[in-house]
Write an enzyme that holds these catalytic residues in place. Structure first.
Site, mmCIF file in Angstrom:
data_model
loop_
_atom_site.group_PDB
_atom_site.id
_atom_site.type_symbol
_atom_site.label_atom_id
_atom_site.label_comp_id
_atom_site.label_asym_id
_atom_site.label_seq_id
_atom_site.Cartn_x
_atom_site.Cartn_y
_atom_site.Cartn_z
ATOM 1 C CG ASP A 153 -0.237 -0.127 2.548
ATOM 2 O OD1 ASP A 153 1.010 -0.236 2.572
ATOM 3 O OD2 ASP A 153 -0.919 -0.148 3.573
ATOM 4 C CG ASN A 208 -8.377 1.021 11.586
ATOM 5 O OD1 ASN A 208 -7.479 0.220 11.336
ATOM 6 N ND2 ASN A 208 -8.712 1.984 10.756
ATOM 7 C CG HIS A 238 -5.579 -0.439 8.626
ATOM 8 N ND1 HIS A 238 -5.400 0.900 8.400
ATOM 9 C CD2 HIS A 238 -4.382 -0.875 9.127
ATOM 10 C CE1 HIS A 238 -4.174 1.240 8.726
ATOM 11 N NE2 HIS A 238 -3.540 0.189 9.178
ATOM 12 C CD GLU A 274 -8.377 2.566 6.820
ATOM 13 O OE1 GLU A 274 -8.242 1.764 7.769
ATOM 14 O OE2 GLU A 274 -7.694 3.599 6.730
HETATM 15 P P1 PGA Z 1 2.835 0.173 12.600
HETATM 16 O O1 PGA Z 1 1.443 0.406 11.889
HETATM 17 O O2 PGA Z 1 3.425 -1.069 12.073
HETATM 18 O O3 PGA Z 1 3.644 1.381 12.198
HETATM 19 O O4 PGA Z 1 2.520 0.097 14.047
HETATM 20 C C1 PGA Z 1 0.639 -0.606 11.496
HETATM 21 C C2 PGA Z 1 -0.667 -0.036 11.052
HETATM 22 O O5 PGA Z 1 -1.197 0.854 11.707
HETATM 23 O O6 PGA Z 1 -1.174 -0.511 10.027
#
Ligand code: PGA
Length: 248
Positions: free
Chosen positions: A73, A142, A144, A149
């Site tokens: 992404d 959340n 995702h 999302e």
């Molecule tokens: P992080 O984020 O690996 O930087 O904690 C993951 C995410 O929020 O998708």
């Protein structure tokens, strides 16, 4: 959707142990399939895993010269040179130290005027290559996966997403000057492509992920929590550190 109880949850002592265990999955795959297609999420959680891969490469324990990498992404409007972009994470911690040639990296141009065209190009590439061999995913606060999302249609391929408020807030940590970064849309592989990967690995670290990990583990399979869809995948390993397991 049926929960596939084949999936494994491992609680590792700390971030280092989790990163090691996840890196081993990739190393093992490359030993039997050197030209595998691999996808690793950007962001903070996979940094330790990427460091482990680089260390294994330096010790001649694994070769990356035939494998291909797919981008999961990207923030719409950013490109590979933008500090904090998803690509920048992968490039800094993995592609550059491993000297992965550009032709073995398939990424999104999230600055393209035709973003849907970018999505279709990625779809075609994955169709031609018969999908991803191994995908390492983080879990958003959340739930995702990539930028899929809560509420996302699990049947979708690559698409453009309006980012959730939590994703935008959490995302500010990646950028030194949050104000100049347009965190409103993302381009992402779809849940269909993620769930079609041969092997899925979900990693989570730290107290901030404890509540969503708890929801993932005890909650039902629902598009409200995209990560929960992994419970229907036949070959999923969930690797979390002790701090992320505090709600279990
Ligand atoms: P992080 O984020 O690996 O930087 O904690 C993951 C995410 O929020 O998708």
């Amino acid at each position: 959707m049926e929960i596939n109880r084949q999936f494994k949850l491992e609680v590792l002592n700390d971030y280092e142990a989790m990163s090691n265990a996840a890196a081993d999955q990739i190393i093992e795959l490359l030993h039997h399939k050197p030209n595998a297609i691999i996808c690793i999420a950007g962001g903070d959680t996979p940094v330790g895993l990427m460091n482990n891969l680089v260390e294994a490469y330096r010790q001649n324990k694994v070769s990356f010269n035939k494998c291909r990498f797919i981008q999961l992404d990207e923030w719409v409007g950013l490109d590979s040179n933008d500090k904090g972009s998803c690509y920048d994470y992968l490039n800094t911690y993995l592609f550059d130290p491993l000297r992965i040639p550009e032709e073995n990296i398939y990424s999104f141009d999230a600055k393209a005027s035709n973003l849907l065209g970018e999505c279709r190009k990625m779809d075609e590439y994955l169709n031609e290559e018969k999908g991803i061999d191994l995908i390492v995913l983080g879990i958003g606060q959340n739930g995702h996966l990539g930028f899929n999302e809560p509420g996302e249609d699990p049947a979708k391929n690559c698409h453009i997403v309006e980012l959730d408020e939590i994703t935008k807030q959490v995302g500010e940590k990646y950028f030194e000057d949050g104000a100049s970064v347009p965190l409103s849309k993302g381009i992402t592989l779809g849940l269909k492509q993620i769930l079609e990967a041969e092997k899925t690995v979900l990693i989570a670290s730290g107290e901030a992920k404890a509540s969503i990990v708890k929801e993932f583990w005890y909650g039902e399979v629902s598009r409200r929590n995209p990560a929960s869809l992994l419970k229907t995948h036949g070959n999923c390993s969930v690797m979390i550190d002790y701090a992320a397991s505090s709600g279990l």
